[in-house]
Design an enzyme around this catalytic site. Structure first.
Site, short mmCIF file in Angstrom:
data_model
loop_
_atom_site.label_atom_id
_atom_site.label_comp_id
_atom_site.label_asym_id
_atom_site.label_seq_id
_atom_site.Cartn_x
_atom_site.Cartn_y
_atom_site.Cartn_z
CG HIS A 154 -2.11 0.88 1.08
ND1 HIS A 154 -2.10 2.50 1.08
CD2 HIS A 154 -3.48 0.58 1.17
CE1 HIS A 154 -3.00 2.80 0.62
NE2 HIS A 154 -4.10 1.66 0.95
CG ASP B 254 -8.23 -4.40 -1.51
OD1 ASP B 254 -9.69 -3.96 -1.61
OD2 ASP B 254 -7.73 -3.46 -1.80
#
Length: 369
Positions: free
Chosen positions: A255, A306
């Site tokens: 990320h 996710d």
């Protein structure tokens, strides 16, 4: 100063959510506390108003989310008119963009009217996503029940059956974890749109468009597809090594703003463990653990929000094509918070681009080119 993808650039000031030293907060409250204790309706109120609701305010919000959750008959007809192979995210974007056609005060941007529209959109987007799946299955579109919570109503409208307590608690937590995430691509898109004084529906439509891209909202669907393609634990290492050798992106890892891991991932990992055990799909959890270990060893990357949300939604009986639209249900709460904040102190968002093309060129007539 220019930077690819605006990385490291502060484009606005916001009091809604923060990511500081790897900690995510909504209005200053740690995401861990909210995920473990709150109802999604409380988080919606918190994001929109700055504080957690008192009992009377929470009661009214729950009531409004049910009352506004029924879709106009024209929207039912629109949903049923789409091609049978239409993508759910395309259906969602189209339907949301059609909602203002049935809104009398769509161009009225007063705070009172914007709050009213905000509740309508938050309520109706849940019904729309459930309706998309039911229409695809040839089933009747359902409306929310007044005795159900927001999470409970979505699962009911999707399946037509009363959801289990475990399923409701898991889905409620997933909604909270996805509700807001500072100035991500879809949120920024919504703020840019309403900064022109476009209406709130236009802002949400822009956000859905940004979310539909695989680098933003489609990662958990890609994770589920990967797990299905791999099939068994024995195939994990050959699959991952081949993908890495071909420089393919393994979705659900890393990320841009988290260097020590996504703080939301641990909650979804625990939910995945619990739900896959209950549903007899433990193999998906075990495979996910093995993939996490391989990626950590080979790339030094950790799971993001996710990765484990894929197996959570799968265990709840949700089809993978609906994963990103469900993301939109939750993130609408954050989008609306940012839209309302933008309206409160608005200035047109108009950045510059550093020109790097050729200079001092003249026009050449067509016969001399």
């Amino acid at each position: 100063m220019t930077t690819t993808g605006l990385e490291g650039i502060y484009a606005t000031q916001s009091a809604i959510s923060s990511i500081i030293d790897g900690t995510l907060t909504y209005r200053g409250i740690d995401i861990d506390e909210l995920a473990d204790n709150a109802r999604f309706e409380e988080v919606v109120f918190l994001l929109w108003n700055g504080d957690l609701p008192k009992a009377i305010s929470l009661f009214q919000l729950k009531k409004d989310l049910v009352n506004y959750g029924t879709l106009p008959n024209e929207i039912h007809s629109l949903l049923k008119s789409f091609p049978c192979n239409a993508r759910p995210m395309d259906m969602l974007r189209t339907v949301v963009s059609a909602l203002p056609l049935y809104e009398l005060e769509v161009k009225e941007l007063s705070p009172k009217e914007n709050r009213k529209k905000a509740i309508k959109i938050q309520a109706q987007i849940s019904t729309i996503v459930a309706a998309i799946q039911r229409v695809r299955e040839g089933k009747e579109i359902l409306s929310p029940k007044p005795e159900y919570s927001f999470a409970q109503n979505f699962l009911y409208m999707l399946s037509g059956e009363e959801p289990s307590t475990v399923a409701v608690e898991a889905f409620n937590k997933a909604l909270i974890l996805h509700a807001d995430h500072e100035l991500n691509a879809s949120t920024f898109s919504s703020r840019v749109t309403v900064a022109t004084l476009a209406d709130i529906y236009a802002g949400i439509t822009s956000a859905i468009g940004a979310l539909s891209g695989p680098l933003h909202g489609g990662a958990n669907e890609a994770v589920m597809s990967m797990l299905e393609e791999i099939g068994t634990e024995d195939n994990i290492e050959p699959y991952i090594y081949q993908a890495l050798s071909e420089k393919k992106k393994i979705m659900g890892f890393g990320h841009r703003v988290y260097k020590l891991g996504d703080p939301r991932a641990k909650h979804l990992k625990e939910l995945s463990k619990k739900l896959t055990q209950l549903t007899g799909q433990r193999q998906f959890y075990e495979m996910s653990i093995k993939i996490e270990q391989v990626i950590a060893r080979e790339k030094g990357l950790l799971p993001n929000v996710d990765f484990y949300s894929a197996t959570v939604y799968q265990s709840l009986g949700i089809k993978k094509e609906l994963f990103t639209p469900i993301f939109a249900i939750s993130r609408t709460s954050g989008w609306i918070a940012h839209i309302l904040e933008q309206y409160e102190n608005n200035r047109l968002i108009r950045p510059r681009a550093e020109y790097v093309g050729p200079q001092k060129r003249g026009y050449v007539p067509s016969e001399k080119r």
